[in-house]
Design a protein around this motif. Sequence first.
Motif, PDB file in Angstrom:
ATOM      1  N   ASP A   1     -39.546  36.220  -4.652  1.00 15.09           N
ATOM      2  CA  ASP A   1     -39.146  36.901  -3.097  1.00 15.09           C
ATOM      3  C   ASP A   1     -37.877  36.110  -2.834  1.00 15.09           C
ATOM      4  OD1 ASP A   1     -41.258  38.427  -2.844  1.00 15.09           O
ATOM      5  OD2 ASP A   1     -42.529  36.946  -1.912  1.00 15.09           O
ATOM      6  N   ASP A   2     -37.764  34.807  -3.070  1.00 18.43           N
ATOM      7  CA  ASP A   2     -36.381  34.009  -2.516  1.00 18.43           C
ATOM      8  C   ASP A   2     -35.341  34.843  -3.258  1.00 18.43           C
ATOM      9  OD1 ASP A   2     -38.032  32.298  -1.136  1.00 18.43           O
ATOM     10  OD2 ASP A   2     -37.770  30.812  -2.717  1.00 18.43           O
ATOM     11  N   VAL A   3     -35.342  35.080  -4.574  1.00 16.26           N
ATOM     12  CA  VAL A   3     -34.230  35.546  -5.486  1.00 16.26           C
ATOM     13  C   VAL A   3     -33.821  37.093  -5.022  1.00 16.26           C
ATOM     14  CG1 VAL A   3     -33.433  36.303  -7.723  1.00 16.26           C
ATOM     15  CG2 VAL A   3     -34.730  34.136  -7.653  1.00 16.26           C
ATOM     16  N   GLU A   4     -35.091  37.592  -4.637  1.00 23.38           N
ATOM     17  CA  GLU A   4     -34.447  39.104  -4.104  1.00 23.38           C
ATOM     18  C   GLU A   4     -33.851  39.057  -2.724  1.00 23.38           C
ATOM     19  OE1 GLU A   4     -38.413  40.969  -4.232  1.00 23.38           O
ATOM     20  OE2 GLU A   4     -38.037  41.365  -6.336  1.00 23.38           O
TER      21      GLU A   4
ATOM     22  N   HIS B   1     -34.022  44.683 -12.912  1.00 24.22           N
ATOM     23  CA  HIS B   1     -33.245  45.281 -11.658  1.00 24.22           C
ATOM     24  C   HIS B   1     -31.706  45.088 -11.510  1.00 24.22           C
ATOM     25  CE1 HIS B   1     -37.329  45.721 -10.282  1.00 24.22           C
ATOM     26  NE2 HIS B   1     -37.762  44.491 -10.573  1.00 24.22           N
ATOM     27  N   TYR B   2     -31.338  44.350 -12.501  1.00 24.31           N
ATOM     28  CA  TYR B   2     -29.605  44.367 -12.492  1.00 24.31           C
ATOM     29  C   TYR B   2     -29.072  44.956 -13.691  1.00 24.31           C
ATOM     30  CZ  TYR B   2     -30.902  40.507  -9.355  1.00 24.31           C
ATOM     31  OH  TYR B   2     -31.515  39.600  -8.427  1.00 24.31           O
ATOM     32  N   ARG B   3     -27.976  45.730 -13.396  1.00 23.46           N
ATOM     33  CA  ARG B   3     -27.266  46.644 -14.484  1.00 23.46           C
ATOM     34  C   ARG B   3     -27.053  45.871 -15.385  1.00 23.46           C
ATOM     35  NH1 ARG B   3     -22.151  49.294 -14.501  1.00 23.46           N
ATOM     36  NH2 ARG B   3     -21.616  48.087 -12.541  1.00 23.46           N
ATOM     37  N   HIS B   4     -26.653  44.565 -15.492  1.00 20.93           N
ATOM     38  CA  HIS B   4     -26.182  43.858 -16.822  1.00 20.93           C
ATOM     39  C   HIS B   4     -27.194  42.693 -16.971  1.00 20.93           C
ATOM     40  CE1 HIS B   4     -22.369  45.529 -14.789  1.00 20.93           C
ATOM     41  NE2 HIS B   4     -22.421  46.073 -16.163  1.00 20.93           N
ATOM     42  N   GLY B   5     -28.271  42.693 -16.683  1.00 18.19           N
ATOM     43  CA  GLY B   5     -29.411  41.860 -16.911  1.00 18.19           C
ATOM     44  C   GLY B   5     -29.134  40.553 -16.493  1.00 18.19           C
ATOM     45  N   ALA B   6     -29.844  39.694 -17.172  1.00 14.72           N
ATOM     46  CA  ALA B   6     -29.906  38.156 -16.531  1.00 14.72           C
ATOM     47  C   ALA B   6     -29.335  37.215 -17.816  1.00 14.72           C
ATOM     48  CB  ALA B   6     -31.269  37.765 -16.195  1.00 14.72           C
ATOM     49  N   CYS B   7     -28.818  36.229 -17.605  1.00 14.74           N
ATOM     50  CA  CYS B   7     -28.135  35.315 -18.381  1.00 14.74           C
ATOM     51  C   CYS B   7     -28.510  33.973 -18.085  1.00 14.74           C
ATOM     52  CB  CYS B   7     -26.591  35.446 -18.745  1.00 14.74           C
ATOM     53  SG  CYS B   7     -25.971  34.386 -19.735  1.00 14.74           S
ATOM     54  N   LEU B   8     -28.747  33.249 -19.122  1.00 12.16           N
ATOM     55  CA  LEU B   8     -29.249  31.674 -18.961  1.00 12.16           C
ATOM     56  C   LEU B   8     -28.240  30.959 -19.419  1.00 12.16           C
ATOM     57  CD1 LEU B   8     -31.169  29.138 -18.632  1.00 12.16           C
ATOM     58  CD2 LEU B   8     -31.868  29.473 -21.125  1.00 12.16           C
ATOM     59  N   VAL B   9     -27.527  29.801 -18.559  1.00 10.96           N
ATOM     60  CA  VAL B   9     -26.620  28.847 -18.886  1.00 10.96           C
ATOM     61  C   VAL B   9     -27.130  27.717 -18.859  1.00 10.96           C
ATOM     62  CG1 VAL B   9     -24.081  28.216 -18.325  1.00 10.96           C
ATOM     63  CG2 VAL B   9     -24.801  30.565 -17.868  1.00 10.96           C
ATOM     64  N   ASP B  10     -27.056  26.881 -20.081  1.00 10.18           N
ATOM     65  CA  ASP B  10     -27.557  25.369 -20.064  1.00 10.18           C
ATOM     66  C   ASP B  10     -26.549  24.673 -19.984  1.00 10.18           C
ATOM     67  OD1 ASP B  10     -28.900  23.008 -20.555  1.00 10.18           O
ATOM     68  OD2 ASP B  10     -29.513  23.476 -22.750  1.00 10.18           O
TER      69      ASP B  10
END
Length: 532
Positions: A167-170, A199-208
């Motif tokens: 919910d926070d992210v939305e 829900h995002y056109r270009h998805g999600a990406c993890l940055v460590d």
Amino acid sequence: MWAHKRIHGAAPAPVGSGDDPPSSGPTAYAFGRFVLIPERQVLMEHHQPVHLGSRALDILTLLVQRAGALVGKDEILARVWAHSVVEDSNIKVNMAALRRALEGDGSHRAFIATTRGRGYRFVGIVQQIHWTETTALGAGGSLLPRRLPALVSPLVGRHREAAALMDDVEQHRLVSLVGPAGVGKTSLALSVATQLAEHYRHGACLVDLAAVTDPSTVPATVAAALDLSVEGPAALSALCRCLEHQELLLMLDTCDAQVDAAAHCADELLRRCPGLRLLVTCREPLSVSGECVRRLRGLALPRSASRLTTARAMCFPAIRLLLDRAAAHSRGFVLQEGEAGKAAELCRRLDGLPLAIELAATQLVDHGLDGLLQQLDIGLQGLGARRGGPERHRSLDAAQAWGWRHLSAREVRLLMAASALDGDFDVQKAAVMASRPGSGLEALSRPELVGVLSALARKSLLTRDLRDGAPRYRLPETTRAHGHARMAREAREAARPEHPVRPALHEIAGRPHLSAYGLRAVRAGGDAAIID
């Protein structure tokens, strides 16, 4: 950038113009969530390679290059099996593999149509592009959809936290998941990001960001995770230009070592990239405009371990995780009747931290609950260690050391001094503790002391509660144990002749508020003749 043209489904667009720079890299074909690079014999889905045999890739290349046209079986056999005699069934086998790869995501989207008795037709819209190593910007200047790494094991007891974080992210463009080392911030954030990625056109990406040692390289690290290339003093501006028209959920993981640089990068990205959302994991908030902070605490535990039954114990996530992981480590393991209270006490001593509980579970079969509780009296090393994963997650001691590594000298000295206290304490008690000779905090003024306490609470190394309008502080048990271990190491150093800390041991051992655990740590580290 990508030069591109549509080769099926619309009027072709010209490739390049007099003002375009010459294209580089092999020719590739983008369709849906896929990119086919024939020269390299690879098919990419969400920027990850798809496992296909060479014959299937050859068939796909032929169909894609002839997109919209009917390709007969004879043409496929001549192209793919040019110097072999094979049955038509070979085409069917490879076509089935292609359909599983292209259409097996449950979307019911078809890319290949069959004309019975005649052949096959590629019916997806295809764009011819030039693949480059330095950019992941796809046809039309868009990022290729991303794919997040998979969780190794399912989350236990975090359903409410996951729903709240989702919910926070939305609702907010910047959400920081904050908590102590080993509490499971990365796992929870990764689980939520995976669910929201579609829900995002270009998805999600993890940055460590854990391994970043130079704050100026944070923008380049973010870019590298996206397969973009930016560098130099204008790296952040270049990154913003690349992302300003993208719709992406970016997860900045483990910002602890570079909080200031991560905060500056996040603030700039949010201002200049309206389609971007950030999910951050850190031990402290970034403290930038618009940030929503969600604090993550240990798994739930029973308030009292007395009269706790095994059935009732399994209702608490911390105990359930301990027993589930113990059973996975040794099949047939069960909690004996009457041991539920000991299991609860073990989890309490570990602050309900999932990392600590999972490590303890691997030792439970060998040492039992009594043995593990006794080992915790000595230190965190008794919990064992993992061989894989990030260095900071291989043991609880390593996780604690990671959390302490980036503290100021004052913060370290205050944690070590507080580790010798039983229970919670207020500012007045902390001031008395800091004023003692040998604490290393004697020069602190009252406002400076309050500032250090607040900083440690913000960094999730102290818990803070307000009682009657005044703050009271407490060390988590795992932080206390790490502080004891450091104090013991200093005591061992002090036992050496002419060591400058040696006189302070007499004062430490005589403190009225020294816990039994703290006294054992001092005695373990020093010569008995010095302390007694």
